[in-house]
Design a protein around this motif. Structure first.
Motif, PDB file in Angstrom:
ATOM      1  N   ALA A  27       4.212   8.155  -0.546  1.00  9.72           N
ATOM      2  CA  ALA A  27       4.994   6.915  -0.577  1.00  9.72           C
ATOM      3  C   ALA A  27       5.795   6.728   0.709  1.00  9.72           C
ATOM      4  N   VAL A  28       6.370   7.810   1.213  1.00 10.10           N
ATOM      5  CA  VAL A  28       7.163   7.741   2.444  1.00 10.10           C
ATOM      6  C   VAL A  28       6.283   7.365   3.628  1.00 10.10           C
ATOM      7  N   VAL A  29       5.181   8.093   3.808  1.00 10.52           N
ATOM      8  CA  VAL A  29       4.288   7.844   4.948  1.00 10.52           C
ATOM      9  C   VAL A  29       3.727   6.431   4.887  1.00 10.52           C
ATOM     10  N   SER A  30       3.302   5.987   3.707  1.00  7.16           N
ATOM     11  CA  SER A  30       2.681   4.671   3.566  1.00  7.16           C
ATOM     12  C   SER A  30       3.645   3.552   3.927  1.00  7.16           C
ATOM     13  N   PHE A  31       4.888   3.659   3.493  1.00  3.32           N
ATOM     14  CA  PHE A  31       5.846   2.586   3.776  1.00  3.32           C
ATOM     15  C   PHE A  31       6.208   2.546   5.257  1.00  3.32           C
ATOM     16  N   VAL A  32       6.396   3.710   5.878  1.00  2.00           N
ATOM     17  CA  VAL A  32       6.754   3.758   7.306  1.00  2.00           C
ATOM     18  C   VAL A  32       5.655   3.119   8.149  1.00  2.00           C
ATOM     19  N   LEU A  33       4.401   3.489   7.905  1.00  2.45           N
ATOM     20  CA  LEU A  33       3.308   2.981   8.731  1.00  2.45           C
ATOM     21  C   LEU A  33       2.988   1.519   8.410  1.00  2.45           C
ATOM     22  N   SER A  34       3.135   1.103   7.170  1.00  2.00           N
ATOM     23  CA  SER A  34       2.902  -0.301   6.821  1.00  2.00           C
ATOM     24  C   SER A  34       3.921  -1.199   7.505  1.00  2.00           C
ATOM     25  N   ALA A  35       5.168  -0.787   7.511  1.00  2.00           N
ATOM     26  CA  ALA A  35       6.207  -1.566   8.186  1.00  2.00           C
ATOM     27  C   ALA A  35       5.953  -1.636   9.687  1.00  2.00           C
ATOM     28  N   LEU A  36       5.501  -0.521  10.268  1.00  2.00           N
ATOM     29  CA  LEU A  36       5.191  -0.501  11.707  1.00  2.00           C
ATOM     30  C   LEU A  36       4.073  -1.489  12.033  1.00  2.00           C
ATOM     31  N   LEU A  37       3.022  -1.522  11.212  1.00  2.00           N
ATOM     32  CA  LEU A  37       1.906  -2.429  11.441  1.00  2.00           C
ATOM     33  C   LEU A  37       2.359  -3.886  11.351  1.00  2.00           C
ATOM     34  N   ALA A  38       3.120  -4.213  10.322  1.00  2.00           N
ATOM     35  CA  ALA A  38       3.586  -5.589  10.145  1.00  2.00           C
ATOM     36  C   ALA A  38       4.473  -6.025  11.312  1.00  2.00           C
ATOM     37  N   ASN A  39       5.374  -5.169  11.729  1.00  2.41           N
ATOM     38  CA  ASN A  39       6.283  -5.516  12.831  1.00  2.41           C
ATOM     39  C   ASN A  39       5.544  -5.632  14.156  1.00  2.41           C
ATOM     40  N   SER A  40       4.493  -4.834  14.330  1.00  2.00           N
ATOM     41  CA  SER A  40       3.694  -4.919  15.563  1.00  2.00           C
ATOM     42  C   SER A  40       3.011  -6.284  15.664  1.00  2.00           C
ATOM     43  N   LEU A  41       2.496  -6.777  14.552  1.00  2.00           N
ATOM     44  CA  LEU A  41       1.855  -8.093  14.543  1.00  2.00           C
ATOM     45  C   LEU A  41       2.860  -9.197  14.859  1.00  2.00           C
ATOM     46  N   VAL A  42       4.064  -9.059  14.330  1.00  2.00           N
ATOM     47  CA  VAL A  42       5.118 -10.042  14.627  1.00  2.00           C
ATOM     48  C   VAL A  42       5.473 -10.006  16.113  1.00  2.00           C
ATOM     49  N   LEU A  43       5.585  -8.812  16.685  1.00  2.00           N
ATOM     50  CA  LEU A  43       5.915  -8.676  18.103  1.00  2.00           C
ATOM     51  C   LEU A  43       4.841  -9.304  18.979  1.00  2.00           C
ATOM     52  N   ALA A  50      -3.444  15.831  11.011  1.00  2.00           N
ATOM     53  CA  ALA A  50      -2.423  16.142  10.007  1.00  2.00           C
ATOM     54  C   ALA A  50      -2.671  15.439   8.681  1.00  2.00           C
ATOM     55  N   GLY A  51      -3.705  14.600   8.623  1.00  2.00           N
ATOM     56  CA  GLY A  51      -4.005  13.893   7.382  1.00  2.00           C
ATOM     57  C   GLY A  51      -3.125  12.678   7.144  1.00  2.00           C
ATOM     58  N   ILE A  52      -2.426  12.229   8.169  1.00  8.23           N
ATOM     59  CA  ILE A  52      -1.533  11.082   8.017  1.00  8.23           C
ATOM     60  C   ILE A  52      -2.315   9.849   7.579  1.00  8.23           C
ATOM     61  N   PHE A  53      -3.454   9.584   8.237  1.00  2.14           N
ATOM     62  CA  PHE A  53      -4.219   8.369   7.969  1.00  2.14           C
ATOM     63  C   PHE A  53      -5.177   8.514   6.791  1.00  2.14           C
ATOM     64  N   GLY A  54      -5.543   9.734   6.455  1.00  6.98           N
ATOM     65  CA  GLY A  54      -6.492   9.930   5.371  1.00  6.98           C
ATOM     66  C   GLY A  54      -5.838  10.369   4.074  1.00  6.98           C
ATOM     67  N   ARG A  55      -5.063  11.425   4.139  1.00  7.96           N
ATOM     68  CA  ARG A  55      -4.490  12.016   2.931  1.00  7.96           C
ATOM     69  C   ARG A  55      -3.246  11.293   2.433  1.00  7.96           C
ATOM     70  N   TYR A  56      -2.414  10.796   3.355  1.00 13.84           N
ATOM     71  CA  TYR A  56      -1.104  10.266   2.956  1.00 13.84           C
ATOM     72  C   TYR A  56      -0.996   8.746   3.007  1.00 13.84           C
ATOM     73  N   LEU A  57      -1.750   8.079   3.879  1.00 16.40           N
ATOM     74  CA  LEU A  57      -1.604   6.631   4.021  1.00 16.40           C
ATOM     75  C   LEU A  57      -2.385   5.919   2.916  1.00 16.40           C
ATOM     76  N   SER A  58      -1.674   5.144   2.114  1.00 14.42           N
ATOM     77  CA  SER A  58      -2.295   4.383   1.038  1.00 14.42           C
ATOM     78  C   SER A  58      -1.417   3.166   0.741  1.00 14.42           C
ATOM     79  N   PHE A  59      -1.973   1.982   0.906  1.00 13.95           N
ATOM     80  CA  PHE A  59      -1.190   0.777   0.671  1.00 13.95           C
ATOM     81  C   PHE A  59      -0.862   0.603  -0.816  1.00 13.95           C
ATOM     82  N   ARG A  60      -1.578   1.332  -1.657  1.00 18.19           N
ATOM     83  CA  ARG A  60      -1.266   1.298  -3.092  1.00 18.19           C
ATOM     84  C   ARG A  60      -0.329   2.436  -3.488  1.00 18.19           C
TER      85      ARG A  60
END
Length: 476
Positions: free
Chosen positions: A88-104, A197-207
């Motif tokens: 949950a922590v990893v997913s929220f941090v990276l999702s927010a980063l992606l959204a803010n990058s698109l805004v920038l 480290a499995g950040i994108f595979g094991r921990y990242l989940s938009f659900r």
């Protein structure tokens, strides 16, 4: 962890310093060694000064991009007990980063339609790569993969060196080459470490996001955004005063000086990272105040000793380290190193807020320091030139250190020993020597004399601890 014996705590702390040192010294040493390449192949100090201003803009936008969620992610992951909560922590941090990058990116497109900003595309790409690399690195560190975090820093350094040689020295791309080098090195290192480290595979989940975790992250991280913006004022707004009062050429000279003093800052940052992890673990120890005080006083002694000899070591090599146009900056090395010492003391006390999760209390002190810095720069730069910028930093960090010493007594009672006045006094003496003479032989003699003085004055417990660790390594 908090119930470890004092010797075990100290050994763990030293081990953590060693792990962080491998990554940080490797990465920053590369940056340090690249300074000659930059200054010999980018001979226009005004152009290098403009690049430094672009870096100030990058450091301003990056905290807004990440909303400081990586810091909150690290803090929560250190204490996470379940795999579900980590996801949950990893997913929220990276999702927010992606959204803010698109805004920038969208915002940059709009700006580009109405105004011509040199290197705008490079600046945006650098901000996104900087935020992505920092976010993934902090998450990896929070998950306990300290060695992988170190490997990421080393990989980034290797790529930075390779690309700098190819693009700046061989291809002669100049400042655009510097941008491309930094952007690609961070993106590639981020992808490699994140996958490993499995950040994108094991921990990242938009659900996999959990509303309560998201709220906890925002409560911890959002107060850090104005805090980091205030830090930006402290660390970066000086370049705009230099440009306004002294010109881009002076900014280029000072940018090179700052890169060398930043190499000294790396040593303090290594300590900070290791201490951050250990302070959080041992915050609930019954002997917390005594343990924290001992760490602070020994750290201050070593800090003063290194700060005393470092400017001499750099100055005696300055003639070959930088191009001719930048060599006048050697005179500012010692004074600028003193600013790092004061900053490092202030940074030590920051851990009181982080351990107690009272990050909102960080803002008043940093805001006061930022305001003091702006006023001091405005008044002193026209009078003292680049020394005015250094004096402004010294005043600002002094205000911050005093404020935190008083305010953090709510969370920890950390005391300076009277004996800590001795290394401070020796440091002042080193400053007198620095401005009393010059030359390679003179600088080498001063380094030797200061090293002997600090070794004689070193507290017995610190001296025995250092000797003991050296003997253990030899036996091993």
């Amino acid at each position: 962890m908090s119930q470890l014996r004092p010797s075990a705590r100290a050994s763990r702390f030293v081990r953590d310093i060693g792990v962080y040192a491998v990554g940080n010294i490797g990465s920053k040493l590369i940056t340090f060694l690249l300074v000659p390449l930059y200054t010999f192949f980018i001979t226009d100090s005004a152009e290098f000064g403009y690049y430094d201003m672009c870096m100030a803009v990058v450091f301003c936008l990056a905290p807004l991009l990440s909303l400081q969620l990586p810091n909150g992610g690290f803090r929560l992951l250190v204490e996470c007990g379940s795999e579900h909560r980590r996801r949950a922590v990893v997913s929220f941090v990276l999702s927010a980063l992606l959204a803010n990058s698109l805004v920038l990116i969208a915002g940059a497109v709009v700006v580009g339609l109405f105004a011509e900003v040199r290197y705008l595309g490079y600046i945006v790409a650098f901000v996104v790569s900087f935020g992505a690399f920092d976010s993934v690195n902090e998450l990896v560190r929070g998950l306990g993969h300290t060695r992988m975090y170190t490997a990421g820093a080393i990989l980034s350094s290797f790529l930075l060196t390779l690309l700098a040689v190819l693009l700046v020295a061989v291809a002669g791309l100049g400042v655009p080459g510097l941008f491309i080098t930094n952007i690609l090195a961070r993106f590639v290192a981020m992808v490699v470490v994140g996958c490993k480290a499995g950040i994108f595979g094991r921990y990242l989940s938009f659900r996999g996001m959990v509303r309560s975790v998201n709220a906890e992250l925002l409560r911890y991280s959002l107060p850090l955004v104005p805090l980091v913006m205030s830090w930006w004022v402290l660390n970066s707004c000086g370049v705009f005063f230099i440009k306004s009062f002294l010109g881009l050429e002076a900014n280029g000279v000072f940018a090179v000086v700052s890169k060398f003093t930043s190499a000294f800052y790396v040593l303090t940052f290594i300590f900070y990272q290791a201490w951050q992890q250990n302070a959080i673990m041992h915050y609930d120890s019954p002997d917390r105040n005594a343990f924290f005080s001992k760490i602070l006083n020994n750290y201050f002694f070593l800090l003063c000793g290194l700060a005393a000899v470092y400017p001499f070591a750099v100055r005696c090599n300055y003639f070959w380290l930088v191009g001719t146009e930048y060599r006048v900056g050697a005179q500012y090395l010692f004074a600028n190193t003193l600013v790092i010492v004061v900053f490092s003391v202030a940074a030590f006390y920051e851990l009181g807020y982080q351990c107690s999760k009272r990050t909102g209390r960080l803002l008043p002190g940093v805001t006061a320091a930022a305001l003091a810095n702006i006023v001091a720069d405005y008044l002193l730069v026209p009078l003292w030139g680049l020394y005015g910028i250094i004096a402004g930093g010294f005043i600002a960090y002094g205000v911050l250190a005093v404020y935190r010493m008083v305010d953090t007594r709510k969370y920890m009672q950390v005391e300076f020993r009277a004996a800590s006045l001795l290394p401070a006094g020796l440091l002042i003496g080193a400053g007198v020597l620095f401005y009393s003479g010059a030359g390679v032989a003179y600088d080498c003699l001063c380094i030797a004399a200061l090293a002997v003085c600090y070794w004689i004055a070193m507290p017995a417990d610190l001296k025995m601890f250092m000797i003991g660790n050296l003997l253990k390594r030899k036996v091993a």
